[in-house]
Write a protein that holds these residues in place. Structure first.
Motif, PDB file in Angstrom:
ATOM      1  N   ASN A   1       0.766  -1.649  -0.080  1.00  0.00           N
ATOM      2  CA  ASN A   1       0.061  -0.245  -0.334  1.00  0.00           C
ATOM      3  C   ASN A   1       0.993   1.202  -0.148  1.00  0.00           C
ATOM      4  OD1 ASN A   1      -1.978   2.186   1.055  1.00  0.00           O
ATOM      5  ND2 ASN A   1      -3.294   0.493   0.677  1.00  0.00           N
ATOM      6  N   ASN A   2       0.166   2.307  -0.960  1.00  0.00           N
ATOM      7  CA  ASN A   2       1.259   3.300  -1.028  1.00  0.00           C
ATOM      8  C   ASN A   2       1.192   4.013   0.282  1.00  0.00           C
ATOM      9  OD1 ASN A   2       2.038   2.913  -3.388  1.00  0.00           O
ATOM     10  ND2 ASN A   2       0.120   4.107  -3.946  1.00  0.00           N
ATOM     11  N   ALA A   3       0.693   3.673   1.471  1.00  0.00           N
ATOM     12  CA  ALA A   3       0.600   4.554   2.777  1.00  0.00           C
ATOM     13  C   ALA A   3       1.381   3.953   3.685  1.00  0.00           C
ATOM     14  CB  ALA A   3      -1.228   4.575   3.351  1.00  0.00           C
ATOM     15  N   ASN A   4       2.100   3.068   3.785  1.00  0.00           N
ATOM     16  CA  ASN A   4       2.705   2.404   4.518  1.00  0.00           C
ATOM     17  C   ASN A   4       3.751   2.460   4.174  1.00  0.00           C
ATOM     18  OD1 ASN A   4       0.909   0.130   4.567  1.00  0.00           O
ATOM     19  ND2 ASN A   4       1.940  -1.598   3.181  1.00  0.00           N
ATOM     20  N   TYR A   5       4.580   3.402   5.769  1.00  0.00           N
ATOM     21  CA  TYR A   5       5.742   3.530   6.247  1.00  0.00           C
ATOM     22  C   TYR A   5       6.792   2.553   5.308  1.00  0.00           C
ATOM     23  CZ  TYR A   5       9.320   6.841   7.471  1.00  0.00           C
ATOM     24  OH  TYR A   5      10.554   6.992   7.540  1.00  0.00           O
ATOM     25  N   THR A   6       6.859   1.321   5.455  1.00  0.00           N
ATOM     26  CA  THR A   6       8.087   0.403   4.807  1.00  0.00           C
ATOM     27  C   THR A   6       7.831   0.339   3.695  1.00  0.00           C
ATOM     28  OG1 THR A   6       6.525  -1.448   6.756  1.00  0.00           O
ATOM     29  CG2 THR A   6       8.076  -2.212   4.790  1.00  0.00           C
ATOM     30  N   THR A   7       6.786   1.051   2.420  1.00  0.00           N
ATOM     31  CA  THR A   7       6.892   1.568   0.946  1.00  0.00           C
ATOM     32  C   THR A   7       7.309   2.245   0.712  1.00  0.00           C
ATOM     33  OG1 THR A   7       4.433   0.387   1.177  1.00  0.00           O
ATOM     34  CG2 THR A   7       5.411   1.301  -0.905  1.00  0.00           C
ATOM     35  N   LYS A   8       7.017   3.092   1.613  1.00  0.00           N
ATOM     36  CA  LYS A   8       8.223   4.867   1.314  1.00  0.00           C
ATOM     37  C   LYS A   8       9.791   4.377   1.508  1.00  0.00           C
ATOM     38  CE  LYS A   8       9.408   8.266   4.158  1.00  0.00           C
ATOM     39  NZ  LYS A   8      10.581   8.905   4.453  1.00  0.00           N
ATOM     40  N   VAL A   9       9.924   3.592   3.274  1.00  0.00           N
ATOM     41  CA  VAL A   9      11.161   3.443   3.147  1.00  0.00           C
ATOM     42  C   VAL A   9      11.810   2.388   1.736  1.00  0.00           C
ATOM     43  CG1 VAL A   9      13.266   2.172   4.592  1.00  0.00           C
ATOM     44  CG2 VAL A   9      11.063   3.503   4.928  1.00  0.00           C
ATOM     45  N   ILE A  10      11.361   0.835   1.644  1.00  0.00           N
ATOM     46  CA  ILE A  10      12.138   0.046   0.495  1.00  0.00           C
ATOM     47  C   ILE A  10      12.288   1.166  -0.671  1.00  0.00           C
ATOM     48  CG2 ILE A  10      11.110  -1.859  -0.973  1.00  0.00           C
ATOM     49  CD1 ILE A  10      10.110  -2.537   1.181  1.00  0.00           C
ATOM     50  N   LEU A  11      10.869   1.978  -0.983  1.00  0.00           N
ATOM     51  CA  LEU A  11      11.749   2.867  -2.526  1.00  0.00           C
ATOM     52  C   LEU A  11      12.288   3.540  -1.986  1.00  0.00           C
ATOM     53  CD1 LEU A  11       7.749   3.432  -3.522  1.00  0.00           C
ATOM     54  CD2 LEU A  11       9.171   1.876  -4.302  1.00  0.00           C
ATOM     55  N   GLU A  12      12.950   4.495  -1.483  1.00  0.00           N
ATOM     56  CA  GLU A  12      14.290   5.187  -1.438  1.00  0.00           C
ATOM     57  C   GLU A  12      15.538   4.180  -1.085  1.00  0.00           C
ATOM     58  OE1 GLU A  12      12.045   8.364   1.192  1.00  0.00           O
ATOM     59  OE2 GLU A  12      12.735   7.304   2.577  1.00  0.00           O
ATOM     60  N   GLN A  13      15.425   3.159  -0.117  1.00  0.00           N
ATOM     61  CA  GLN A  13      16.400   1.998   0.009  1.00  0.00           C
ATOM     62  C   GLN A  13      16.904   1.458  -0.597  1.00  0.00           C
ATOM     63  OE1 GLN A  13      18.351   3.725   2.587  1.00  0.00           O
ATOM     64  NE2 GLN A  13      17.020   5.028   2.764  1.00  0.00           N
TER      65      GLN A  13
ATOM     66  N   GLN B   1       3.149   1.621 -10.252  1.00  0.00           N
ATOM     67  CA  GLN B   1       1.912   2.195  -9.246  1.00  0.00           C
ATOM     68  C   GLN B   1       0.521   2.154  -9.951  1.00  0.00           C
ATOM     69  OE1 GLN B   1       4.697   4.787  -8.105  1.00  0.00           O
ATOM     70  NE2 GLN B   1       3.873   4.161  -5.651  1.00  0.00           N
ATOM     71  N   THR B   2      -0.308   1.710  -9.085  1.00  0.00           N
ATOM     72  CA  THR B   2      -1.631   2.073  -9.360  1.00  0.00           C
ATOM     73  C   THR B   2      -1.941   3.036  -8.041  1.00  0.00           C
ATOM     74  OG1 THR B   2      -1.949   0.282  -6.705  1.00  0.00           O
ATOM     75  CG2 THR B   2      -1.846  -0.583  -9.310  1.00  0.00           C
ATOM     76  N   ASN B   3      -3.281   3.252  -8.082  1.00  0.00           N
ATOM     77  CA  ASN B   3      -3.646   4.572  -7.054  1.00  0.00           C
ATOM     78  C   ASN B   3      -3.473   3.496  -5.698  1.00  0.00           C
ATOM     79  OD1 ASN B   3      -5.810   2.608  -7.541  1.00  0.00           O
ATOM     80  ND2 ASN B   3      -7.056   4.015  -7.435  1.00  0.00           N
TER      81      ASN B   3
ATOM     82  N   THR C   1       1.571  -0.634  -5.069  1.00  0.00           N
ATOM     83  CA  THR C   1       2.661  -0.405  -5.311  1.00  0.00           C
ATOM     84  C   THR C   1       3.038  -1.518  -5.930  1.00  0.00           C
ATOM     85  OG1 THR C   1       3.850   1.562  -4.649  1.00  0.00           O
ATOM     86  CG2 THR C   1       5.150   0.822  -6.022  1.00  0.00           C
ATOM     87  N   ILE C   2       3.523  -2.216  -6.716  1.00  0.00           N
ATOM     88  CA  ILE C   2       3.684  -3.492  -6.911  1.00  0.00           C
ATOM     89  C   ILE C   2       5.781  -3.748  -7.094  1.00  0.00           C
ATOM     90  CG2 ILE C   2       3.235  -5.635  -8.528  1.00  0.00           C
ATOM     91  CD1 ILE C   2       0.879  -4.312  -9.350  1.00  0.00           C
ATOM     92  N   ILE C   3       5.710  -3.565  -6.488  1.00  0.00           N
ATOM     93  CA  ILE C   3       7.408  -4.283  -6.672  1.00  0.00           C
ATOM     94  C   ILE C   3       8.547  -5.139  -7.068  1.00  0.00           C
ATOM     95  CG2 ILE C   3       9.703  -3.884  -4.746  1.00  0.00           C
ATOM     96  CD1 ILE C   3       7.602  -1.940  -3.009  1.00  0.00           C
ATOM     97  N   LEU C   4       8.989  -5.426  -7.464  1.00  0.00           N
ATOM     98  CA  LEU C   4       9.766  -6.446  -8.188  1.00  0.00           C
ATOM     99  C   LEU C   4      10.973  -6.731  -7.782  1.00  0.00           C
ATOM    100  CD1 LEU C   4       9.025  -7.113 -12.041  1.00  0.00           C
ATOM    101  CD2 LEU C   4       7.851  -7.534 -10.562  1.00  0.00           C
TER     102      LEU C   4
END
Ligand SMILES: Cc1cc2nc3c(=O)[nH]c(=O)nc-3n(C[C@H](O)[C@H](O)[C@H](O)COP(=O)(O)O)c2cc1C
Length: 208
Positions: free
Chosen positions: A45-57, A118-120, A123-126
């Motif tokens: 989910n785009n609102a998860n803090y984990t998503t933000k960190v994974i996309l950055e790190q 990215q969906t609304n 985020t599907i992360i490969l």
């Protein structure tokens, strides 16, 4: 559209972890799939803090949960925010390849971010697999097992479940997937209602 057939899709139970400087992050997830021998996909989910960190790190681990996982671990990682509480405070873990690996699971898969869609909402992360290990032979938990065995029992025996039911005058809808409770004056949920915790639609909600 009758979406009940979606309930027939099968999933596992995982905790996705990552690390932002000294902050360890992670969230419970069921949406993990293998794409090929060195690629996996997760849907966060785009609102998860984990998503933000994974996309950055650009690095994360999939911790594969066994059937004997303590429900509190799933709840801590599935209902709390990594930027608000230290989810690892009472959890045994070690850092491998700069990401936290939870102890006493079936094993782990460590990935670098390879691509994303990215969906609304999600985020599907490969992920490209860079390290992986089966740490014991325990049976991996399925989403179905979690719903039918773990969560069902916990919901029914929890003291708060009883008292909340008695005191509220509102209509209460409970997510059958993650246990999220939604109270409203309305008799029914709107058609486009989505669980704010796990993202499933209104058809997964049960009216108490
Ligand atoms: C059983 C269960 C399954 C979940 N599956 C997912 C999932 O597949 N993807 C997702 O983004 N969130 C999922 N969630 C919700 C996240 O774990 C939850 O929003 C978490 O609090 C996010 O934490 P964070 O903000 O620290 O990343 C699930 C929660 C539960 C309880």
């Amino acid at each position: 559209m009758d979406k009940s057939i979606l309930k027939k899709l099968s999933y596992g139970m995982y905790i996705i972890t990552s690390k932002e400087q000294n902050l360890l992050v992670g969230c419970t997830a069921n949406s993990v799939m293998q794409i090929n021998s060195d690629t996996v996909a997760i849907s966060l989910n785009n609102a998860n803090y984990t998503t933000k960190v994974i996309l950055e790190q650009k690095k994360f681990a999939i911790n594969i949960l066994p059937n004997n996982t303590d429900i509190e671990l799933i709840k801590t990682f599935g209902f709390k925010k990594s930027n608000e509480v230290n989810k690892f405070a009472n959890v045994s873990y070690e850092i491998i390849d700069e990401v936290p690996i939870i102890s006493n699971t079936c094993g782990y898969i460590i990935c670098t971010l390879n691509n994303k869609i990215q969906t609304n909402t999600h985020t599907i992360i490969l992920g490209k697999i860079i390290n992986l290990k089966q740490t014991n032979s325990l049976e991996a938990m399925t989403y179905k097992y979690y719903q039918e065995n773990l969560k069902g029992t916990t919901n029914k025996t929890a003291p708060t479940y009883q008292s909340e039911k008695k005191t509220t005058t509102k209509n209460v809808f409970v997510c059958k997937i993650c246990g999220y409770r939604y109270e409203t004056d309305a008799l029914e949920l709107p058609d486009d209602f989505k669980c704010p915790m796990c993202g499933v639609g209104k058809e997964y909600f049960e009216k108490l």
